[in-house]
Enzyme design. Structure first.
Site, PDB file in Angstrom:
ATOM      1  N   GLU A 158     -19.656  -9.879 -11.907  1.00 43.10           N
ATOM      2  CA  GLU A 158     -17.973 -10.335 -11.463  1.00 43.10           C
ATOM      3  C   GLU A 158     -16.933  -8.476 -12.286  1.00 43.10           C
ATOM      4  O   GLU A 158     -16.277  -8.881 -11.720  1.00 43.10           O
ATOM      5  CB  GLU A 158     -17.151 -11.514 -12.116  1.00 43.10           C
ATOM      6  CG  GLU A 158     -15.985 -11.626 -12.162  1.00 43.10           C
ATOM      7  CD  GLU A 158     -15.262 -13.074 -12.272  1.00 43.10           C
ATOM      8  OE1 GLU A 158     -15.427 -13.958 -11.315  1.00 43.10           O
ATOM      9  OE2 GLU A 158     -14.705 -13.304 -13.881  1.00 43.10           O
ATOM     10  N   HIS A 165     -12.635  -8.812   1.576  1.00 41.53           N
ATOM     11  CA  HIS A 165     -11.626  -8.710   0.971  1.00 41.53           C
ATOM     12  C   HIS A 165     -10.574  -9.742   1.482  1.00 41.53           C
ATOM     13  O   HIS A 165      -9.142  -9.603   2.344  1.00 41.53           O
ATOM     14  CB  HIS A 165     -11.231  -7.529   2.315  1.00 41.53           C
ATOM     15  CG  HIS A 165     -11.364  -5.897   1.784  1.00 41.53           C
ATOM     16  ND1 HIS A 165     -12.329  -5.359   1.421  1.00 41.53           N
ATOM     17  CD2 HIS A 165     -10.359  -5.304   1.108  1.00 41.53           C
ATOM     18  CE1 HIS A 165     -12.518  -4.142   0.288  1.00 41.53           C
ATOM     19  NE2 HIS A 165     -11.376  -3.853   0.655  1.00 41.53           N
ATOM     20  N   CYS A 203      -7.353 -15.558 -16.154  1.00 41.57           N
ATOM     21  CA  CYS A 203      -7.771 -16.447 -14.969  1.00 41.57           C
ATOM     22  C   CYS A 203      -7.558 -17.272 -14.137  1.00 41.57           C
ATOM     23  O   CYS A 203      -7.413 -17.521 -12.867  1.00 41.57           O
ATOM     24  CB  CYS A 203      -9.774 -16.735 -14.571  1.00 41.57           C
ATOM     25  SG  CYS A 203     -10.707 -15.051 -14.987  1.00 41.57           S
TER      26      CYS A 203
END
Ligand code: ZN
Length: 140
Positions: free
Chosen positions: A130, A71, A23
């Protein structure tokens, strides 16, 4: 007391500076967001029998969360590395959004809760997925 909720979906890129696994790399997710509000019913008028009009809930979440975050590269304003990536994207006219915490599902759920609360939404719970199998719930 009644509770109603609406679900949303948005896409976002992030990285977790200092993470001890994959991550730490720039990557993205399609998040699912559930916003719950609590209250009593309107006794009269156009909203009689409602806690809140779902379309009003949608509009508030769109304006204060989705329009900024969808986005975008979401980054931690306290991370030098993430700010560098954000600056490059800003120079390239790409969408970024900084928050004052690490961009984990937990911190973002709390951030969204407090942001919606600040604009007057009677938010009682935020659930942020998530991935389809991982979510965080934040409530006070
Ligand atoms: Zn991630």
């Amino acid at each position: 007391m009644f509770k109603i909720a609406k679900e949303f979906s948005f896409d976002m890129a992030h990285m977790l500076d200092g993470h001890d696994g994959k991550c730490q790399n720039l990557h993205g997710h399609t998040y699912k967001l559930q916003v719950e509000v609590a209250g009593e019913l309107f006794a009269d008028g156009a909203k009689r029998g409602m806690v809140m009009d779902y379309s009003d809930l949608k509009a508030v979440v769109k304006t204060h969360i989705l329009d900024q975050m969808d986005h975008a590269f979401i980054y931690d304003l306290h991370s030098e590395k993430e700010c560098k990536v954000a600056q490059l994207l800003i120079d390239l006219d790409s969408k970024v959004y900084g928050i004052p915490t690490r961009t984990t599902a937990e911190e973002m759920a709390k951030y969204m809760f407090e942001k919606l609360e600040k604009v007057g939404l009677p938010v009682s719970l935020i659930r942020l997925w998530e991935t389809p199998t991982s979510y965080c719930e934040y409530t006070k």
